[in-house]
Design a protein around this motif. Structure first.
Motif, PDB file in Angstrom:
ATOM      1  N   ALA A  33      -6.071  -4.379   7.064  1.00 25.13           N
ATOM      2  CA  ALA A  33      -4.643  -4.096   7.260  1.00 25.13           C
ATOM      3  C   ALA A  33      -4.032  -3.690   5.918  1.00 25.13           C
ATOM      4  O   ALA A  33      -3.836  -4.528   5.048  1.00 25.13           O
ATOM      5  CB  ALA A  33      -3.938  -5.308   7.841  1.00 25.13           C
ATOM      6  N   THR A  34      -3.740  -2.397   5.776  1.00 22.33           N
ATOM      7  CA  THR A  34      -3.232  -1.899   4.490  1.00 22.33           C
ATOM      8  C   THR A  34      -1.899  -1.169   4.610  1.00 22.33           C
ATOM      9  O   THR A  34      -1.262  -0.912   3.603  1.00 22.33           O
ATOM     10  CB  THR A  34      -4.254  -0.937   3.856  1.00 22.33           C
ATOM     11  OG1 THR A  34      -4.519   0.119   4.770  1.00 22.33           O
ATOM     12  CG2 THR A  34      -5.548  -1.656   3.511  1.00 22.33           C
ATOM     13  N   VAL A  35      -1.465  -0.826   5.817  1.00 20.22           N
ATOM     14  CA  VAL A  35      -0.226  -0.076   6.003  1.00 20.22           C
ATOM     15  C   VAL A  35       0.953  -1.046   6.003  1.00 20.22           C
ATOM     16  O   VAL A  35       0.988  -1.989   6.793  1.00 20.22           O
ATOM     17  CB  VAL A  35      -0.257   0.724   7.328  1.00 20.22           C
ATOM     18  CG1 VAL A  35       1.034   1.492   7.519  1.00 20.22           C
ATOM     19  CG2 VAL A  35      -1.458   1.651   7.354  1.00 20.22           C
ATOM     20  N   LYS A  36       1.908  -0.821   5.114  1.00 19.32           N
ATOM     21  CA  LYS A  36       3.063  -1.715   4.999  1.00 19.32           C
ATOM     22  C   LYS A  36       4.142  -1.363   6.005  1.00 19.32           C
ATOM     23  O   LYS A  36       4.266  -0.214   6.436  1.00 19.32           O
ATOM     24  CB  LYS A  36       3.642  -1.649   3.587  1.00 19.32           C
ATOM     25  CG  LYS A  36       2.727  -2.213   2.545  1.00 19.32           C
ATOM     26  CD  LYS A  36       3.384  -2.207   1.193  1.00 19.32           C
ATOM     27  CE  LYS A  36       2.468  -2.847   0.171  1.00 19.32           C
ATOM     28  NZ  LYS A  36       3.105  -2.949  -1.128  1.00 19.32           N
ATOM     29  N   CYS A  37       4.957  -2.345   6.343  1.00 26.59           N
ATOM     30  CA  CYS A  37       6.092  -2.142   7.234  1.00 26.59           C
ATOM     31  C   CYS A  37       7.115  -1.245   6.532  1.00 26.59           C
ATOM     32  O   CYS A  37       7.424  -1.465   5.362  1.00 26.59           O
ATOM     33  CB  CYS A  37       6.731  -3.488   7.586  1.00 26.59           C
ATOM     34  SG  CYS A  37       8.253  -3.349   8.539  1.00 26.59           S
ATOM     35  N   VAL A  79       4.739  -7.765   6.138  1.00 27.12           N
ATOM     36  CA  VAL A  79       3.678  -7.616   7.132  1.00 27.12           C
ATOM     37  C   VAL A  79       2.936  -6.292   6.908  1.00 27.12           C
ATOM     38  O   VAL A  79       3.548  -5.280   6.593  1.00 27.12           O
ATOM     39  CB  VAL A  79       4.280  -7.663   8.556  1.00 27.12           C
ATOM     40  CG1 VAL A  79       3.212  -7.531   9.610  1.00 27.12           C
ATOM     41  CG2 VAL A  79       5.058  -8.938   8.752  1.00 27.12           C
ATOM     42  N   LYS A  80       1.600  -6.329   7.085  1.00 28.49           N
ATOM     43  CA  LYS A  80       0.775  -5.127   6.962  1.00 28.49           C
ATOM     44  C   LYS A  80       0.042  -4.873   8.272  1.00 28.49           C
ATOM     45  O   LYS A  80      -0.195  -5.789   9.050  1.00 28.49           O
ATOM     46  CB  LYS A  80      -0.239  -5.280   5.828  1.00 28.49           C
ATOM     47  CG  LYS A  80       0.400  -5.282   4.458  1.00 28.49           C
ATOM     48  CD  LYS A  80      -0.657  -5.336   3.391  1.00 28.49           C
ATOM     49  CE  LYS A  80      -0.028  -5.392   2.008  1.00 28.49           C
ATOM     50  NZ  LYS A  80      -1.050  -5.540   0.979  1.00 28.49           N
ATOM     51  N   GLY A  84       0.830   3.832  13.365  1.00 26.83           N
ATOM     52  CA  GLY A  84       1.370   3.629  14.710  1.00 26.83           C
ATOM     53  C   GLY A  84       1.795   2.191  14.948  1.00 26.83           C
ATOM     54  O   GLY A  84       2.874   1.929  15.499  1.00 26.83           O
ATOM     55  N   GLU A  85       0.951   1.248  14.543  1.00 29.56           N
ATOM     56  CA  GLU A  85       1.301  -0.173  14.682  1.00 29.56           C
ATOM     57  C   GLU A  85       2.519  -0.512  13.832  1.00 29.56           C
ATOM     58  O   GLU A  85       3.391  -1.263  14.269  1.00 29.56           O
ATOM     59  CB  GLU A  85       0.128  -1.060  14.264  1.00 29.56           C
ATOM     60  CG  GLU A  85      -0.976  -1.136  15.271  1.00 29.56           C
ATOM     61  CD  GLU A  85      -2.082  -2.076  14.823  1.00 29.56           C
ATOM     62  OE1 GLU A  85      -1.818  -2.990  14.010  1.00 29.56           O
ATOM     63  OE2 GLU A  85      -3.213  -1.898  15.295  1.00 29.56           O
TER      64      GLU A  85
END
Length: 141
Positions: free
Chosen positions: A86-90, A96-97, A102-103
């Motif tokens: 999980a590397t994509v930041k909010c 939260v990552k 899309g998530e």
């Protein structure tokens, strides 16, 4: 192991969370799994103790109705240890990552945009500031 005060706060918040989730399910039955998850996450966020945040990935991977509350100061460690992919930041700068853009976009829409439109209330007839209610509940334990 977490200090006793943190354990009591998590236990109290989880108890309130389960009661609110049960009430929401009875008042507004829903069959869409994605909406059910974000309703569950929103309720977990609403009853989250101070200085904690519900772990999106843990709650998404676990089918049970137990919220996974993580200390905000330990979120980076928790995510690196349990959710290394999980590397994509909010986009709203919450800690939260996610695994994908899309998530992250769904989280932003359901948790931040819809919550702000609804005034932050997910479940009707609950105190407007659940942390005050939660503190009183923890003090009684």
């Amino acid at each position: 192991m977490a200090p006793p005060r943190e354990r009591r706060a998590r236990f109290a918040a989880a108890t309130l969370f389960r009661e609110a989730l049960d009430l929401a399910r009875r008042l507004h039955p829903e069959s869409d799994e994605e909406l059910l998850f974000y309703r569950k996450y929103g309720i977990a966020k609403q009853f989250c103790p101070d200085n904690f945040i519900p772990c999106h990935a843990c709650m998404q991977n676990d089918a049970s109705d137990d919220p996974c509350y993580v200390l905000i100061s330990a979120v980076e460690t928790h995510q690196a240890r349990l959710h290394p992919k999980a590397t994509v930041k909010c986009p709203n700068k919450c800690p939260v990552k996610f695994l994908s853009e899309g998530e992250a976009g769904k989280h932003h829409h359901f948790v931040h945009v819809l919550q702000s439109v609804a005034g932050g209330t997910v479940v009707p007839d609950f105190p407007s500031s659940p942390n005050i209610f939660l503190r009183r509940f923890v003090q009684r334990l």
